[in-house]
Design an enzyme around this catalytic site. Structure first.
Site, PDB file in Angstrom:
ATOM      1  NE  ARG A   1      -4.111  -1.652   2.068  1.00 51.27           N
ATOM      2  CZ  ARG A   1      -5.177  -2.126   2.814  1.00 51.27           C
ATOM      3  NH1 ARG A   1      -4.955  -1.263   4.075  1.00 51.27           N
ATOM      4  NH2 ARG A   1      -6.246  -2.677   2.661  1.00 51.27           N
TER       5      ARG A   1
ATOM      6  CG  MET B   1       5.481   6.243  -3.993  1.00 54.57           C
ATOM      7  SD  MET B   1       6.222   7.882  -3.897  1.00 54.57           S
ATOM      8  CE  MET B   1       7.609   7.616  -2.748  1.00 54.57           C
TER       9      MET B   1
ATOM     10  N   GLY C   1       5.848  -0.145  -3.027  1.00 55.80           N
ATOM     11  CA  GLY C   1       5.036  -1.148  -3.127  1.00 55.80           C
ATOM     12  C   GLY C   1       4.043  -1.267  -4.025  1.00 55.80           C
TER      13      GLY C   1
ATOM     14  CB  SER D   1      17.053   4.950   1.649  1.00 52.03           C
ATOM     15  OG  SER D   1      17.258   6.277   1.743  1.00 52.03           O
ATOM     16  CB  SER D   2      20.229   7.644  -1.836  1.00 53.10           C
ATOM     17  OG  SER D   2      19.565   8.768  -1.649  1.00 53.10           O
ATOM     18  CB  CYS D   3      19.701   8.309   3.550  1.00 54.97           C
ATOM     19  SG  CYS D   3      18.887   6.780   4.364  1.00 54.97           S
TER      20      CYS D   3
ATOM     21  CE1 TYR E   1      13.846   4.318   6.167  1.00 59.09           C
ATOM     22  CE2 TYR E   1      15.511   5.657   5.019  1.00 59.09           C
ATOM     23  CZ  TYR E   1      14.400   4.799   4.935  1.00 59.09           C
ATOM     24  OH  TYR E   1      13.663   4.203   4.079  1.00 59.09           O
TER      25      TYR E   1
ATOM     26  CE  LYS F   1      14.649   1.385   4.398  1.00 55.82           C
ATOM     27  NZ  LYS F   1      13.868   0.085   3.825  1.00 55.82           N
TER      28      LYS F   1
ATOM     29  CG  HIS G   1      10.319  11.948   1.767  1.00 56.99           C
ATOM     30  ND1 HIS G   1       9.842  10.882   1.743  1.00 56.99           N
ATOM     31  CD2 HIS G   1      11.719  11.948   2.239  1.00 56.99           C
ATOM     32  CE1 HIS G   1      10.420   9.910   2.693  1.00 56.99           C
ATOM     33  NE2 HIS G   1      11.602  10.559   3.016  1.00 56.99           N
TER      34      HIS G   1
ATOM     35  NE  ARG H   1       5.353  23.972   2.571  1.00 56.44           N
ATOM     36  CZ  ARG H   1       6.910  23.712   3.090  1.00 56.44           C
ATOM     37  NH1 ARG H   1       7.802  24.314   2.673  1.00 56.44           N
ATOM     38  NH2 ARG H   1       7.006  22.444   3.344  1.00 56.44           N
TER      39      ARG H   1
END
Length: 322
Positions: free
Chosen positions: A13, A15, A17, A108-110, A137, A141, A180, A188
């Site tokens: 459910r 983004m 996936g 993730s790229s983080c 986080y 990962k 994000h 916004r």
């Protein structure tokens, strides 16, 4: 009896996936196994074990995670490290115990150091300090990558990892505080247009460089990597450096992004940059040469992707207000 491949998409459910599901459900040879968080708590080891034992899964896409932007990562660090560690440990271990031979872990790229050389190659992993705002986080990962690699080494399974750049698109989180950058800006600017506001304030200086990948491209890349012949995958990776970057190879400034979102949403006012707010990492661009050598490239431009993301947001406004 059926010859269909039984594929579990964890986080269907979310983004990423949901994008993977949209592509896999078009295939007649796939039997999708989907469970909501209410039906299967992935942080519950016994529940995950029972699920894998019962369902006889052939392949698993591990797209489930607790995610959020700078504010969320700063506010809930314990939840980000705990929940993500539990999810990946339970799913990867239960997959192995039940005989799942192929699994794809989405990271993730983080994971890369804050001041990693740009563009960031896979080899940059564990070569420096992480960005403090999302370190918990990122640690989780990194642990997921190493879980996959360790099970591969010890047990001979085929568990792979892909590291996406910043993602956006349908089913993104448009929460005004915990989202994000792209969904936050879309919301916004849209609300500013609707309320006839004269200006929109954006966090930071606008100078940081970021790379963005449309989520349907991410799903395509995930399936591509999952389905690569093992000999091909091993040719371009190493046993303990096996993750693959996924991105466009193109970045832009946050200022350029804000101006692009303003254009897409139709906001005509002024954009103000609040330099008292943190910028985060100065630049985040992935080196995607490994994935390119493996035969995949992104096809959705930022302008096209922003248009699709805004269209989805606008179509689902009522649902998000509930």
């Amino acid at each position: 009896m059926t010859n269909k491949v039984r594929i579990f998409v964890a986080g269907h459910r979310g983004m990423v996936g949901s994008a993977i599901v949209r592509q896999l459900e078009q295939r007649p040879d796939v039997d999708l196994l989907l469970r909501s968080s209410a039906e299967l708590d992935l942080t519950n080891q016994q529940a995950v074990t029972n699920f894998f034992t019962k369902e006889k899964v052939d392949q698993a896409y591990l797209a489930a995670a607790k995610v959020g932007g700078i504010v969320a990562n700063n506010t809930y660090p314990a939840e980000f490290i705990y929940q993500n560690l539990m999810i990946e440990a339970n799913v990867i271990h239960s997959a192995f115990k039940s005989g799942v031979k192929k699994l794809l872990f989405l990271g993730s790229s983080c994971i890369y150091p804050k001041y990693a050389e740009q563009p960031m190659k896979e080899e940059a992993l564990l070569t420096g300090l992480l960005e403090p705002t999302n370190e918990p986080y990122a640690i989780a990962k990194i642990a997921g990558i190493k879980l996959c690699e360790s099970y591969n080494r010890q047990y001979g399974v085929d568990y792979r990892s892909v590291m996406p750049t910043n993602l956006y698109g349908p089913n993104d989180n448009f929460h005004p505080e915990n989202s994000h950058v792209i969904p936050a800006l879309i919301r916004r600017f849209h609300e500013a247009k609707v309320n006839d506001e004269k200006e929109v304030t954006v966090w930071g200086s606008g100078k940081p460089m970021r790379e963005f990948l449309y989520v349907d491209d991410m799903a395509s890349a995930s399936i591509h990597v999952m389905e690569l012949a093992n000999s091909t995958y091993l040719q371009y990776t190493e046993p303990m450096l096996s993750h693959i970057n996924v991105g466009t190879g193109i970045d832009c400034t946050i200022r350029d992004l804000a101006e692009a979102v303003a254009k897409v949403t139709g906001f005509k006012g002024e954009i103000i940059f609040d330099t008292s707010k943190p910028d985060g990492t100065p630049r985040k661009l992935l080196d995607v040469s490994r994935l390119s050598q493996l035969g995949w490239q992104a096809t959705t431009s930022l302008e096209e992707g922003l248009g699709k993301a805004y269209k989805w947001f606008f179509a689902n406004l009522e649902m998000m207000r509930k």
